[in-house]
Design an enzyme around this catalytic site. Structure first.
Site, mmCIF file in Angstrom:
data_model
loop_
_atom_site.group_PDB
_atom_site.id
_atom_site.type_symbol
_atom_site.label_atom_id
_atom_site.label_comp_id
_atom_site.label_asym_id
_atom_site.label_seq_id
_atom_site.Cartn_x
_atom_site.Cartn_y
_atom_site.Cartn_z
ATOM 1 N N GLY A 69 0.776 -1.237 0.000
ATOM 2 C CA GLY A 69 0.000 0.000 0.000
ATOM 3 C C GLY A 69 0.806 1.285 0.000
ATOM 4 N N GLN A 70 2.141 1.182 -0.132
ATOM 5 C CA GLN A 70 2.930 2.408 -0.168
ATOM 6 C C GLN A 70 2.529 3.227 -1.400
ATOM 7 O OE1 GLN A 70 4.145 -0.662 0.093
ATOM 8 N NE2 GLN A 70 5.803 -0.787 1.561
ATOM 9 N N GLU A 71 2.676 4.528 -1.294
ATOM 10 C CA GLU A 71 2.264 5.418 -2.381
ATOM 11 C C GLU A 71 2.873 5.011 -3.721
ATOM 12 O OE1 GLU A 71 1.938 10.168 -3.408
ATOM 13 O OE2 GLU A 71 2.983 9.549 -1.593
ATOM 14 N N SER A 72 4.130 4.621 -3.726
ATOM 15 C CA SER A 72 4.811 4.262 -4.978
ATOM 16 C C SER A 72 4.249 2.986 -5.606
ATOM 17 C CB SER A 72 6.313 4.092 -4.723
ATOM 18 O OG SER A 72 6.531 3.045 -3.785
ATOM 19 N N LEU A 73 3.549 2.160 -4.821
ATOM 20 C CA LEU A 73 3.018 0.893 -5.337
ATOM 21 C C LEU A 73 1.557 0.978 -5.771
ATOM 22 C CD1 LEU A 73 4.517 -1.524 -2.654
ATOM 23 C CD2 LEU A 73 5.403 -1.033 -4.941
#
Length: 179
Positions: A69-73
């Site tokens: 769920g990280q922003e980059s993913l």
């Protein structure tokens, strides 16, 4: 007669139902997945990519894809959407500041063609924490009442104790017969 045959057929086929487990980083997605699988808390680190596990509830097989769920993913979430029957959106009930981001991600997903038939289970996680938002508050902030073209359910839960998780899975299992 056709309904009876369909029910009997489903008992013997053990059909798998694809589920994507999404939410912002640190919402508790992986903790919930492993609580389902092993009924215990597993020390986790941020998920890069995905974890996949099969969970069986009352002879119903769910293939659960826990997606980082990280922003980059988040921009790559759509690569998991094909053939998805259920979305589990995990919300950190303490994280008031990022609830608007969660709402944006939810509506972006629901607009995607591959998810047009998906049912949505929202887990309002971390209900054991002081000052957490209730499921009703989260529902209002996410404007869930405006979702008309997807069946949805919001369930209070605590990934650490497992409280509320079974009720969420039971709701998903009940949706399979409705389809």
């Amino acid at each position: 007669m056709g309904l009876l045959f369909a029910k009997l057929w489903s008992l013997f086929c053990n059909q798998e139902h694809k589920v994507i487990v999404v939410g912002l980083d640190n919402a508790g997605k992986t903790t919930i997945l492993y609580q389902f699988l092993m009924n215990e808390v597993v020390h986790t680190s941020p998920t890069i990519g995905s974890n996949v596990e099969e969970i069986v509830v009352k002879n119903t097989h769910f293939l659960m894809w826990d997606i980082g769920g990280q922003e980059s993913l988040r921009s790559s979430w759509n690569t998991y959407y094909s053939n998805t029957e259920f979305i589990i959106l995990v919300v950190d009930s303490i994280d008031r500041e990022r609830l608007s981001i969660t709402r944006e991600e939810l509506y972006r997903m629901l607009a995607h063609e591959d998810l047009r038939k998906a049912a949505v289970l929202i887990f309002a996680n971390k209900q054991d924490m002081k000052g957490c938002m209730s499921a009703a508050e989260i529902s209002k902030s996410l404007t869930l009442s405006s979702i008309k073209d997807h069946p949805w359910h919001i369930q209070s839960c605590c990934a650490l104790t497992g409280e509320g998780l079974c009720q969420g899975l039971e709701w998903m299992a009940s949706r399979i017969d409705v389809r």
